[in-house]
Design a protein around this motif. Sequence first.
Motif, PDB file in Angstrom:
ATOM      1  N   ILE A  45       0.804  -1.236   0.000  1.00  0.00           N
ATOM      2  CA  ILE A  45       0.000   0.000   0.000  1.00  0.00           C
ATOM      3  C   ILE A  45       0.834   1.282   0.000  1.00  0.00           C
ATOM      4  O   ILE A  45       0.617   2.159  -0.826  1.00  0.00           O
ATOM      5  N   PRO A  46       1.824   1.453   0.888  1.00  0.00           N
ATOM      6  CA  PRO A  46       2.525   2.745   0.859  1.00  0.00           C
ATOM      7  C   PRO A  46       3.538   2.873  -0.273  1.00  0.00           C
ATOM      8  O   PRO A  46       3.864   3.971  -0.692  1.00  0.00           O
ATOM      9  N   VAL A  47       4.044   1.739  -0.763  1.00  0.00           N
ATOM     10  CA  VAL A  47       5.159   1.782  -1.703  1.00  0.00           C
ATOM     11  C   VAL A  47       4.715   1.926  -3.145  1.00  0.00           C
ATOM     12  O   VAL A  47       5.364   2.600  -3.954  1.00  0.00           O
ATOM     13  N   ILE A  48       3.594   1.323  -3.481  1.00  0.00           N
ATOM     14  CA  ILE A  48       3.191   1.225  -4.878  1.00  0.00           C
ATOM     15  C   ILE A  48       2.913   2.585  -5.514  1.00  0.00           C
ATOM     16  O   ILE A  48       3.018   2.752  -6.728  1.00  0.00           O
ATOM     17  N   PHE A  49       2.588   3.578  -4.673  1.00  0.00           N
ATOM     18  CA  PHE A  49       2.311   4.917  -5.192  1.00  0.00           C
ATOM     19  C   PHE A  49       3.578   5.657  -5.626  1.00  0.00           C
ATOM     20  O   PHE A  49       3.503   6.686  -6.293  1.00  0.00           O
ATOM     21  N   PHE A  50       4.736   5.135  -5.239  1.00  0.00           N
ATOM     22  CA  PHE A  50       5.997   5.798  -5.554  1.00  0.00           C
ATOM     23  C   PHE A  50       6.833   5.043  -6.592  1.00  0.00           C
ATOM     24  O   PHE A  50       7.902   5.506  -6.973  1.00  0.00           O
ATOM     25  N   ILE A  51       6.354   3.881  -7.010  1.00  0.00           N
ATOM     26  CA  ILE A  51       7.101   3.059  -7.964  1.00  0.00           C
ATOM     27  C   ILE A  51       6.278   2.867  -9.233  1.00  0.00           C
ATOM     28  O   ILE A  51       5.156   2.347  -9.166  1.00  0.00           O
ATOM     29  N   PRO A  52       6.784   3.287 -10.377  1.00  0.00           N
ATOM     30  CA  PRO A  52       6.053   3.113 -11.638  1.00  0.00           C
ATOM     31  C   PRO A  52       5.834   1.629 -11.941  1.00  0.00           C
ATOM     32  O   PRO A  52       6.665   0.788 -11.593  1.00  0.00           O
TER      33      PRO A  52
END
Length: 299
Positions: A45-52
């Motif tokens: 949840i927190p990481v996927i928003f920062f990784i294309p």
Amino acid sequence: MVRSDLFLAVFVMAVWGFNFSMIKLGITEVHPLLITAARFSLAVIPVIFFIPRPKVAWRYLLFYGLVFGTGVWGMASWSITAGLSSGMSSVLLSSNALISMAVGVFLHNEYVSKQKLVGAISVLMALLALILATNGNITPLGLIFILISASCWTLMGMIVKASKCTQAFAFNVWGILFAPIPLVLFAISIYGPSIVTKAIEVWDFNTSIAVLFQAYPTTLFGYWVWNRLLIRYPLSTTAPLTLLVPVFALASGYFMYDEALTVEQLIACALFLVGIGLIVKPRVSSGFFNTLTLRKKEI
């Protein structure tokens, strides 16, 4: 491998080994399928928003999440609930190397060297010895679950290879996006919706600690470091390091839960890991030795 990377790699192997004890800590009251779903939910949840998103077809991410989530870690966690000790679960999960070799031989007609054949025989003999010498730390159902997990590990590698993705960490993060829902649906299909409400009721501090450890140090940090090492060094250098995971898992299981092994099982575990090492370690060609001989003559 430079010293700093080696220390970091050994630290990650220790984290991954200790993770099996943390799995056992969390699934004493809550079903392992739901624990695993919570683990991957927190990890993504927190990481996927920062990784294309990696440039691969969605089907590869979907199948990766299903196999990695439910097949590998859902079954591995369930094996501990089914009576397999946390340390023994880690050791037997390493049998994925044997399964991968069998797939290569029977499906892809790959050549098997004498070294790998000796390794395979050692693993099979050790597996039989572990089962026969059990002191209650191996159960039939637990063994079935962990062998399913090991088989799915091989299948997971085939999915990654078929995707031809070069963005390993991004692929892992976006793939586990599809892990939690199948795990929850699988649990509900077996036990009914009440399994979720029951999990909420019995969720305690130990469960939270176990899930947080599995989500962040194990999944995000561990795979981030591991993928960096895979990019920097050849697989022949990194793959043997994973044999340290069962060692740390057995040690943590002993100190946390007093999971003792019989003398026969200790010998069998050593034989098992030696066999896996022979399978994953590349065979040194005769040309290499010829080169060394020529250099000695020149000197």
